[in-house]
Design a protein around this motif. Structure first.
Motif, PDB file in Angstrom:
ATOM      1  N   LYS A  53       0.870  -1.205   0.311  1.00 47.91           N
ATOM      2  CA  LYS A  53      -0.037   0.099   0.187  1.00 47.91           C
ATOM      3  C   LYS A  53       0.848   1.400   0.007  1.00 47.91           C
ATOM      4  CE  LYS A  53      -4.079  -1.768   2.068  1.00 47.91           C
ATOM      5  NZ  LYS A  53      -5.033  -1.880   3.079  1.00 47.91           N
ATOM      6  N   LYS A  54       2.098   1.206   0.259  1.00 47.51           N
ATOM      7  CA  LYS A  54       3.082   2.353   0.337  1.00 47.51           C
ATOM      8  C   LYS A  54       3.167   2.940  -1.199  1.00 47.51           C
ATOM      9  CE  LYS A  54       7.484   0.693  -0.732  1.00 47.51           C
ATOM     10  NZ  LYS A  54       8.806   0.305  -0.449  1.00 47.51           N
ATOM     11  N   HIS A  55       2.641   2.483  -2.215  1.00 43.10           N
ATOM     12  CA  HIS A  55       2.690   2.747  -3.445  1.00 43.10           C
ATOM     13  C   HIS A  55       1.451   3.395  -3.885  1.00 43.10           C
ATOM     14  CE1 HIS A  55       6.265   0.712  -4.662  1.00 43.10           C
ATOM     15  NE2 HIS A  55       5.875  -0.535  -4.298  1.00 43.10           N
ATOM     16  N   GLY A  56       0.570   3.347  -3.100  1.00 46.34           N
ATOM     17  CA  GLY A  56      -0.916   4.151  -3.392  1.00 46.34           C
ATOM     18  C   GLY A  56      -2.114   3.211  -3.288  1.00 46.34           C
ATOM     19  N   GLY A  57      -3.022   3.741  -3.706  1.00 42.15           N
ATOM     20  CA  GLY A  57      -4.314   3.168  -3.559  1.00 42.15           C
ATOM     21  C   GLY A  57      -4.474   2.135  -4.613  1.00 42.15           C
ATOM     22  N   ALA A  58      -5.602   1.407  -4.621  1.00 39.85           N
ATOM     23  CA  ALA A  58      -5.786   0.276  -5.269  1.00 39.85           C
ATOM     24  C   ALA A  58      -5.654   0.149  -6.767  1.00 39.85           C
ATOM     25  CB  ALA A  58      -7.209  -0.205  -5.036  1.00 39.85           C
ATOM     26  N   VAL A  59      -5.980   1.582  -7.258  1.00 42.88           N
ATOM     27  CA  VAL A  59      -5.708   1.780  -8.691  1.00 42.88           C
ATOM     28  C   VAL A  59      -4.553   1.821  -9.284  1.00 42.88           C
ATOM     29  CG1 VAL A  59      -6.244   3.610 -10.739  1.00 42.88           C
ATOM     30  CG2 VAL A  59      -7.988   3.100  -9.125  1.00 42.88           C
ATOM     31  N   VAL A  60      -3.609   2.522  -8.400  1.00 44.41           N
ATOM     32  CA  VAL A  60      -2.021   2.453  -8.684  1.00 44.41           C
ATOM     33  C   VAL A  60      -1.373   1.129  -8.459  1.00 44.41           C
ATOM     34  CG1 VAL A  60       0.021   3.375  -7.623  1.00 44.41           C
ATOM     35  CG2 VAL A  60      -2.138   4.952  -7.825  1.00 44.41           C
ATOM     36  N   ARG A  61      -1.811   0.398  -7.469  1.00 44.58           N
ATOM     37  CA  ARG A  61      -1.109  -1.068  -7.247  1.00 44.58           C
ATOM     38  C   ARG A  61      -1.873  -1.967  -8.162  1.00 44.58           C
ATOM     39  NH1 ARG A  61      -3.437  -0.084  -2.194  1.00 44.58           N
ATOM     40  NH2 ARG A  61      -4.773  -2.100  -2.298  1.00 44.58           N
ATOM     41  N   ASN A  62      -3.055  -1.898  -8.680  1.00 41.20           N
ATOM     42  CA  ASN A  62      -3.308  -2.814  -9.876  1.00 41.20           C
ATOM     43  C   ASN A  62      -2.551  -2.437 -11.025  1.00 41.20           C
ATOM     44  OD1 ASN A  62      -5.004  -4.306  -8.420  1.00 41.20           O
ATOM     45  ND2 ASN A  62      -6.675  -2.847  -8.904  1.00 41.20           N
TER      46      ASN A  62
END
Length: 125
Positions: A53-62
């Protein structure tokens, strides 16, 4: 030429498979990716993805996971067979398909050398 598919048999799916790879602690990084590796008993190379989750929200991670899957799909024929890999992105600002492909191939080659060196040391002279 081999097809560039990405079937379910090429995914690490269960937590036991992830745990096995993590427990061996064979890893390498280059600033773009961190890759854990373990040999498996199949002729295919499989990959699992771990995006925190340090990379951002679900949209960014996906999006990062889609890029990593595509990098693996396009590079799978350059990778040695019989490995289980876990790829973890380190820097989302350098998240491009080309950087992930380069990094994945380079790191897996480095880990394969390490496997070969360790296999040579385990053999008595």
């Amino acid at each position: 030429m081999k097809p560039f598919g990405f079937s379910k048999s090429q995914h690490l799916r269960s937590s036991a498979e992830f745990k096995h790879v993590y427990d061996l602690k064979c890893k390498a990084a280059d600033g773009v990716l961190l890759v854990f590796a373990a040999s498996n008993s199949t002729p295919t190379t499989r990959i699992g993805l771990s995006v925190s989750k340090k990379h951002g929200g679900a949209v960014v991670r996906n999006r990062l996971k889609r890029l990593l899957r595509e990098a693996f799909r396009l590079s799978q024929h350059e990778l040695p067979a019989g490995l289980d890999l876990i790829a973890i992105p380190l820097a989302k600002d350098r998240a491009t398909l080309d950087s992930y492909r380069e990094s994945l191939v380079k790191i897996v080659r480095r880990l394969t050398k390490r496997f070969d060196e360790n296999a040579g040391k385990a053999t008595p002279s």
